[in-house]
Design a protein around this motif. Structure first.
Motif, PDB file in Angstrom:
ATOM      1  N   GLN A  55       8.863  -4.378  -2.874  1.00  0.00           N
ATOM      2  CA  GLN A  55       8.602  -5.157  -4.080  1.00  0.00           C
ATOM      3  C   GLN A  55       9.883  -5.817  -4.582  1.00  0.00           C
ATOM      4  O   GLN A  55       9.857  -6.964  -5.018  1.00  0.00           O
ATOM      5  CB  GLN A  55       7.997  -4.273  -5.175  1.00  0.00           C
ATOM      6  N   LYS A 101       9.155  -4.010 -11.271  1.00  0.00           N
ATOM      7  CA  LYS A 101       8.075  -3.215 -10.689  1.00  0.00           C
ATOM      8  C   LYS A 101       8.598  -2.349  -9.546  1.00  0.00           C
ATOM      9  O   LYS A 101       8.288  -1.164  -9.455  1.00  0.00           O
ATOM     10  CB  LYS A 101       6.970  -4.137 -10.187  1.00  0.00           C
ATOM     11  N   ILE A 106       0.129   3.563  -0.398  1.00  0.00           N
ATOM     12  CA  ILE A 106      -0.419   2.680  -1.422  1.00  0.00           C
ATOM     13  C   ILE A 106       0.596   1.616  -1.810  1.00  0.00           C
ATOM     14  O   ILE A 106       0.260   0.433  -1.957  1.00  0.00           O
ATOM     15  CB  ILE A 106      -0.867   3.494  -2.650  1.00  0.00           C
ATOM     16  N   ILE A 107       1.859   1.989  -1.958  1.00  0.00           N
ATOM     17  CA  ILE A 107       2.905   1.049  -2.334  1.00  0.00           C
ATOM     18  C   ILE A 107       3.160   0.043  -1.216  1.00  0.00           C
ATOM     19  O   ILE A 107       3.412  -1.134  -1.475  1.00  0.00           O
ATOM     20  CB  ILE A 107       4.187   1.799  -2.726  1.00  0.00           C
ATOM     21  N   ASN A 149       0.508  -2.505  -1.420  1.00  0.00           N
ATOM     22  CA  ASN A 149       0.792  -3.385  -2.554  1.00  0.00           C
ATOM     23  C   ASN A 149       1.886  -4.394  -2.211  1.00  0.00           C
ATOM     24  O   ASN A 149       1.788  -5.560  -2.585  1.00  0.00           O
ATOM     25  CB  ASN A 149       1.198  -2.544  -3.765  1.00  0.00           C
ATOM     26  N   LYS A 195       0.504  -7.230  -0.165  1.00  0.00           N
ATOM     27  CA  LYS A 195      -0.389  -8.148  -0.862  1.00  0.00           C
ATOM     28  C   LYS A 195       0.329  -9.114  -1.785  1.00  0.00           C
ATOM     29  O   LYS A 195      -0.299 -10.046  -2.289  1.00  0.00           O
ATOM     30  CB  LYS A 195      -1.427  -7.361  -1.658  1.00  0.00           C
ATOM     31  N   ILE A 196       1.618  -8.933  -2.038  1.00  0.00           N
ATOM     32  CA  ILE A 196       2.362  -9.829  -2.915  1.00  0.00           C
ATOM     33  C   ILE A 196       2.494 -11.194  -2.241  1.00  0.00           C
ATOM     34  O   ILE A 196       2.936 -11.285  -1.107  1.00  0.00           O
ATOM     35  CB  ILE A 196       3.750  -9.279  -3.276  1.00  0.00           C
TER      36      ILE A 196
END
Length: 72
Positions: free
Chosen positions: A19, A27, A63-64, A67, A70-71
């Protein structure tokens, strides 16, 4: 900005780093802090409850990583 797949792979091994590399620094920092807390708790709890925290950390990393992939 890096490739989405690479961000997902990096974030699986170091949750939150994908991220950060994708431009979502706040985040990613929070997610990294949570991962560090889970990792420390896994070691502090010892052989009795430590595996539970490492199991939670593994699920959290998956899960991270999804995520981070998907960014856009």
């Amino acid at each position: 900005m890096i490739d989405r797949a690479l961000a997902g792979i990096i974030s699986f091994f170091v949750p939150g780093l994908g991220q950060i590399l994708q431009g979502e620094s706040y985040k990613g920092g929070v997610l990294l802090l949570i991962a560090i807390i889970l990792w420390v708790l896994g070691f502090v709890m010892g052989p009795f409850y430590g595996p539970y925290f490492f199991g939670i950390l593994t699920i959290y990393a998956i899960i991270i990583a999804i995520n981070a992939y998907k960014i856009e």
